[in-house]
Scaffold this active site. Structure first.
Site, PDB file in Angstrom:
ATOM      1  N   MET A 221      -1.910  -4.334   2.914  1.00 59.81           N
ATOM      2  CA  MET A 221      -3.097  -4.189   2.063  1.00 59.81           C
ATOM      3  C   MET A 221      -4.035  -5.356   2.313  1.00 59.81           C
ATOM      4  O   MET A 221      -3.666  -6.514   2.087  1.00 59.81           O
ATOM      5  CB  MET A 221      -2.684  -4.130   0.584  1.00 59.81           C
ATOM      6  CG  MET A 221      -1.917  -2.873   0.216  1.00 59.81           C
ATOM      7  SD  MET A 221      -1.348  -2.864  -1.502  1.00 59.81           S
ATOM      8  CE  MET A 221       0.103  -3.933  -1.367  1.00 59.81           C
TER       9      MET A 221
ATOM     10  N   CYS B 139      -6.679   3.371   8.617  1.00 62.94           N
ATOM     11  CA  CYS B 139      -7.731   2.741   7.808  1.00 62.94           C
ATOM     12  C   CYS B 139      -9.057   3.473   7.993  1.00 62.94           C
ATOM     13  O   CYS B 139      -9.490   3.697   9.128  1.00 62.94           O
ATOM     14  CB  CYS B 139      -7.881   1.271   8.191  1.00 62.94           C
ATOM     15  SG  CYS B 139      -9.129   0.406   7.214  1.00 62.94           S
TER      16      CYS B 139
ATOM     17  N   GLY C 119       2.363   0.660  -2.028  1.00 59.95           N
ATOM     18  CA  GLY C 119       1.275  -0.298  -1.930  1.00 59.95           C
ATOM     19  C   GLY C 119       0.924  -0.933  -3.254  1.00 59.95           C
ATOM     20  O   GLY C 119       1.604  -1.846  -3.733  1.00 59.95           O
ATOM     21  N   ARG C 120      -0.119  -0.436  -3.882  1.00 55.31           N
ATOM     22  CA  ARG C 120      -0.643  -1.078  -5.089  1.00 55.31           C
ATOM     23  C   ARG C 120       0.338  -1.104  -6.248  1.00 55.31           C
ATOM     24  O   ARG C 120       0.346  -2.042  -7.043  1.00 55.31           O
ATOM     25  CB  ARG C 120      -1.969  -0.422  -5.478  1.00 55.31           C
ATOM     26  CG  ARG C 120      -3.108  -0.982  -4.650  1.00 55.31           C
ATOM     27  CD  ARG C 120      -4.277  -0.050  -4.458  1.00 55.31           C
ATOM     28  NE  ARG C 120      -5.243  -0.729  -3.589  1.00 55.31           N
ATOM     29  CZ  ARG C 120      -5.111  -0.833  -2.270  1.00 55.31           C
ATOM     30  NH1 ARG C 120      -4.082  -0.284  -1.658  1.00 55.31           N
ATOM     31  NH2 ARG C 120      -6.013  -1.479  -1.548  1.00 55.31           N
TER      32      ARG C 120
END
Length: 329
Positions: free
Chosen positions: A18, A100, A233-234
């Site tokens: 990230m 991305c 991820g987040r």
């Protein structure tokens, strides 16, 4: 809810790369929550390394192992040279970014737009594999814009796998390169994990790791009955304890208490301060760790005080942590 059933085969737990988040301080913190998860760097471009001489971006602490470096680029020779040097630095895996969607990445003709050029990705993978002995993997999406059919996705995977890539991290939604920001591309369009599951059925000999939308241990374990791994991820950044929960369910090494983790990270911060690292570079990854506890708001306020952070005084962290301990007493 009853106990979560464990998968029968060993599975991979990963923390997603990230930008602006998974720097070396973040990775060190995550390692305190998980002994076994594969940690990823932020994406680093071949241009930054070969032409910008930004090799310091690749610094990492030995405690981070296993750790993978994600590269951004589209030129086989440049990627091969970076792969060769990255292996010498001790990374455990080198991952090529084919997912991305940012405008900057598109202008460099890499990231998600490379899904439209499977032969180019195959050449890049082949060149990197010849230059190093560590695994070379690919992180991709389901497709790009209108080019997101199962036929095109399967062709992409087959072409790149033929070049020697044995593991694919698949974000379970397509990238939309026109009209959406990278942040919007994380939630639009809806996730399609069933298409990733189909990939595993069609390519049973490949390692297929699911990425996207996993926020609980129960969700992760459900996917791990068919996927070879999950990449988070987040959700992992905002709640690293999720990593511990999943790892524990998978039979991994138990971690210490959150208090023990804080003390270990404090020791790390002291060492880094002595080496000239700014306090804010490390404390910024702690802001969510006390969420739900009494004193969490004051904890965040103190660690967000820009004037005091500039003093690089570790006692600011001690004062912030005391707010939580005192309220819990």
């Amino acid at each position: 809810m009853g106990p979560i059933e464990q998968p029968t085969e060993p599975k991979l737990l990963c923390v997603a790369p990230m930008m602006a988040w998974t720097d070396r301080h973040c990775r060190y913190l995550h390692r305190l929550f998980t002994a076994d998860a594969l940690l990823f760097t932020e994406m680093v471009t071949t241009g930054a390394l070969l032409h910008g001489d930004q090799w310091h971006l690749l610094d990492f602490n030995p405690a981070e192992h296993p750790v993978a470096l994600q590269l951004g680029g589209c030129e086989p020779d440049a990627l091969a040279e970076c792969a060769r040097r990255v292996e010498q630095l001790g990374y455990d895996e080198i991952n090529l970014n084919v997912g991305c969607p940012s405008d900057r990445v598109q202008k460099g003709t890499f990231g998600a737009c490379l899904m439209l050029q499977p032969a180019t990705v195959a050449r890049c993978v082949s060149a990197m594999r010849k230059a190093c002995s560590v695994p070379v993997t690919v992180k991709c999406r389901l497709g790009v814009d209108d080019a997101d059919s199962d036929e095109l996705l399967h062709q992409f995977i087959a072409t790149v796998a033929a070049a020697g890539c044995q593991r694919f991290y698949v974000h379970a939604r397509k990238a939309i390169l026109g009209g959406l920001t990278p942040a919007q591309n994380r939630s639009i369009p809806p996730l399609q994990p069933d298409r990733v599951r189909q990939l595993k059925q069609i390519f049973p000999n490949l390692s297929i790791v699911l990425n996207g939308g996993i926020t609980t241990a129960a969700e992760a374990m459900d996917h791990l009955h068919w996927a070879d791994g999950v990449m988070i991820g987040r959700a992992a950044y905002h709640n690293p304890g999720l990593l511990s929960e999943i790892e524990h369910t998978l039979g991994g090494t138990p971690i210490g208490s959150i208090e023990h983790i804080f003390q270990r990270y404090r020791s790390y911060m002291v060492t880094q301060l002595d080496q000239g690292v700014r306090l804010h570079a490390m404390t910024r990854h702690l802001l969510n760790l006390c969420n739900g506890r009494p004193g969490a708001r004051r904890f965040r306020q103190l660690l967000s005080n820009s004037q005091r952070l500039k003093q690089n005084d570790i006692t600011l962290f001690d004062e912030a942590l005391a707010q939580v301990y005192q309220r819990a007493a």
